[in-house]
Write a protein that holds these residues in place. Structure first.
Motif, PDB file in Angstrom:
ATOM      1  N   ASP A   1      -0.663   7.774   1.945  1.00 16.87           N
ATOM      2  CA  ASP A   1      -0.895   9.054   1.280  1.00 16.87           C
ATOM      3  C   ASP A   1      -1.475  10.071   2.253  1.00 16.87           C
ATOM      4  O   ASP A   1      -2.676  10.077   2.514  1.00 16.87           O
ATOM      5  CB  ASP A   1      -1.839   8.845   0.093  1.00 16.87           C
ATOM      6  CG  ASP A   1      -2.012  10.089  -0.754  1.00 16.87           C
ATOM      7  OD1 ASP A   1      -1.473  11.158  -0.391  1.00 16.87           O
ATOM      8  OD2 ASP A   1      -2.699   9.992  -1.784  1.00 16.87           O
TER       9      ASP A   1
ATOM     10  N   LEU B   1      -4.781   2.329  -0.982  1.00 22.03           N
ATOM     11  CA  LEU B   1      -4.182   3.618  -0.645  1.00 22.03           C
ATOM     12  C   LEU B   1      -4.615   3.956   0.774  1.00 22.03           C
ATOM     13  O   LEU B   1      -5.807   3.989   1.062  1.00 22.03           O
ATOM     14  CB  LEU B   1      -4.709   4.672  -1.620  1.00 22.03           C
ATOM     15  CG  LEU B   1      -4.076   6.040  -1.587  1.00 22.03           C
ATOM     16  CD1 LEU B   1      -2.700   5.989  -2.209  1.00 22.03           C
ATOM     17  CD2 LEU B   1      -4.943   7.020  -2.360  1.00 22.03           C
TER      18      LEU B   1
ATOM     19  N   THR C   1      -9.027   6.274   3.215  1.00 22.82           N
ATOM     20  CA  THR C   1      -8.419   5.088   2.636  1.00 22.82           C
ATOM     21  C   THR C   1      -9.271   4.611   1.461  1.00 22.82           C
ATOM     22  O   THR C   1     -10.495   4.683   1.505  1.00 22.82           O
ATOM     23  CB  THR C   1      -8.306   4.006   3.733  1.00 22.82           C
ATOM     24  OG1 THR C   1      -7.480   4.541   4.782  1.00 22.82           O
ATOM     25  CG2 THR C   1      -7.735   2.715   3.219  1.00 22.82           C
ATOM     26  N   SER C   2      -8.611   4.127   0.415  1.00 18.08           N
ATOM     27  CA  SER C   2      -9.302   3.686  -0.792  1.00 18.08           C
ATOM     28  C   SER C   2      -8.769   2.323  -1.215  1.00 18.08           C
ATOM     29  O   SER C   2      -7.563   2.106  -1.235  1.00 18.08           O
ATOM     30  CB  SER C   2      -9.071   4.708  -1.912  1.00 18.08           C
ATOM     31  OG  SER C   2      -9.760   4.333  -3.083  1.00 18.08           O
TER      32      SER C   2
ATOM     33  N   ARG D   1      -9.458   0.173  -8.961  1.00 18.29           N
ATOM     34  CA  ARG D   1      -8.059   0.620  -9.010  1.00 18.29           C
ATOM     35  C   ARG D   1      -7.216  -0.383  -9.807  1.00 18.29           C
ATOM     36  O   ARG D   1      -6.012  -0.458  -9.639  1.00 18.29           O
ATOM     37  CB  ARG D   1      -7.494   0.769  -7.590  1.00 18.29           C
ATOM     38  CG  ARG D   1      -8.204   1.800  -6.727  1.00 18.29           C
ATOM     39  CD  ARG D   1      -7.586   1.911  -5.338  1.00 18.29           C
ATOM     40  NE  ARG D   1      -6.199   2.317  -5.369  1.00 18.29           N
ATOM     41  CZ  ARG D   1      -5.773   3.586  -5.426  1.00 18.29           C
ATOM     42  NH1 ARG D   1      -6.661   4.558  -5.430  1.00 18.29           N
ATOM     43  NH2 ARG D   1      -4.489   3.866  -5.464  1.00 18.29           N
TER      44      ARG D   1
ATOM     45  N   THR E   1       0.818  -1.206   0.000  1.00 18.90           N
ATOM     46  CA  THR E   1       0.000   0.000   0.000  1.00 18.90           C
ATOM     47  C   THR E   1       0.854   1.259   0.000  1.00 18.90           C
ATOM     48  O   THR E   1       1.975   1.249   0.506  1.00 18.90           O
ATOM     49  CB  THR E   1      -0.944   0.006   1.221  1.00 18.90           C
ATOM     50  OG1 THR E   1      -1.779   1.146   1.156  1.00 18.90           O
ATOM     51  CG2 THR E   1      -0.184   0.036   2.523  1.00 18.90           C
ATOM     52  N   ARG E   2       0.304   2.284  -0.559  1.00 21.54           N
ATOM     53  CA  ARG E   2       0.942   3.602  -0.503  1.00 21.54           C
ATOM     54  C   ARG E   2       0.296   4.368   0.638  1.00 21.54           C
ATOM     55  O   ARG E   2      -0.928   4.404   0.766  1.00 21.54           O
ATOM     56  CB  ARG E   2       0.728   4.355  -1.814  1.00 21.54           C
ATOM     57  CG  ARG E   2       1.403   5.718  -1.830  1.00 21.54           C
ATOM     58  CD  ARG E   2       1.309   6.322  -3.229  1.00 21.54           C
ATOM     59  NE  ARG E   2       2.002   7.577  -3.308  1.00 21.54           N
ATOM     60  CZ  ARG E   2       1.524   8.743  -2.884  1.00 21.54           C
ATOM     61  NH1 ARG E   2       0.343   8.797  -2.309  1.00 21.54           N
ATOM     62  NH2 ARG E   2       2.214   9.847  -3.016  1.00 21.54           N
TER      63      ARG E   2
ATOM     64  N   TYR F   1      -0.873   0.712  -6.936  1.00 16.32           N
ATOM     65  CA  TYR F   1      -1.278   0.397  -5.563  1.00 16.32           C
ATOM     66  C   TYR F   1      -2.785   0.139  -5.528  1.00 16.32           C
ATOM     67  O   TYR F   1      -3.575   1.021  -5.824  1.00 16.32           O
ATOM     68  CB  TYR F   1      -0.923   1.546  -4.607  1.00 16.32           C
ATOM     69  CG  TYR F   1       0.565   1.765  -4.476  1.00 16.32           C
ATOM     70  CD1 TYR F   1       1.338   0.941  -3.663  1.00 16.32           C
ATOM     71  CD2 TYR F   1       1.197   2.799  -5.169  1.00 16.32           C
ATOM     72  CE1 TYR F   1       2.708   1.135  -3.544  1.00 16.32           C
ATOM     73  CE2 TYR F   1       2.568   2.998  -5.052  1.00 16.32           C
ATOM     74  CZ  TYR F   1       3.313   2.170  -4.238  1.00 16.32           C
ATOM     75  OH  TYR F   1       4.661   2.358  -4.124  1.00 16.32           O
TER      76      TYR F   1
END
Length: 178
Positions: free
Chosen positions: A46, A157, A52-53, A149, A43-44, A154
């Motif tokens: 951010d 996120l 969170t996505s 996504r 995961t990135r 990623y």
């Protein structure tokens, strides 16, 4: 008076130090697990994202109205799509998620909210579901918005809603994870 002031300063420093000591440090990229799916994701992290996505496809509202936001113009997203999708809050959403390694999981989760997200593609209306995100044995349940996504590196996120109160980000940590 001076004694009270010194006492106050010591208390503030002690509180600040203990609050900082309790926070864990994550890197700009980490391996985390979505508990409900028992899937690990690269995961990135951010800090620019409020929430969170996670990658999701084949989303179906169970016992509710299924709306495809892609059938509507951007102008209609907030005025038509969002109110229709909000009627599904409290219902279950079935979806398939997949990590960067191709491992898939079909699951369902309770719809907790509907979010309007503006990004480089324009305005998107997304469902939010509560999921437990685990890092180094510590799980935290947060609202996660779901979107396709599949074309992104990623698939998960991590936003500020997971970081808040518990984690600090060190961009120098885990530079090798990509």
């Amino acid at each position: 008076m001076l004694k009270n002031l010194l006492l106050a300063v010591v208390l503030v420093i002690t509180y600040t130090s203990s609050a900082m000591a309790e926070k864990l440090t994550v890197g700009a990229a980490e391996h985390v697990r979505i508990v409900e799916a028992n899937l690990m994701f690269l995961t990135r992290i951010d800090t620019g994202a409020a929430s969170t996505s996670m990658h999701a496809e084949n989303m179906t509202v169970l016992d509710g109205e299924n709306i495809n936001p892609d059938d509507y113009s951007e102008a209609e997203q907030k005025s038509i799509v969002r109110p229709l999708m909000r009627k599904n809050i409290g219902k279950y959403l079935q979806f398939t998620t997949e990590n960067e390694g191709g491992e898939k999981h079909q699951g369902k989760a309770l719809i907790t909210d509907v979010a309007a997200v503006r990004n480089s593609q324009g305005l998107e209306i997304r469902y939010k579901v509560a999921l437990a995100v685990e890092w180094q044995g510590r799980a935290k349940t947060v609202d996660v918005n779901l979107r396709d996504r599949s074309k992104m590196h990623y698939k998960l996120l991590i936003g500020r809603n997971w970081l808040e109160g518990d984690y600090l980000v060190d961009v120098e940590r885990n530079k090798h994870l990509k």
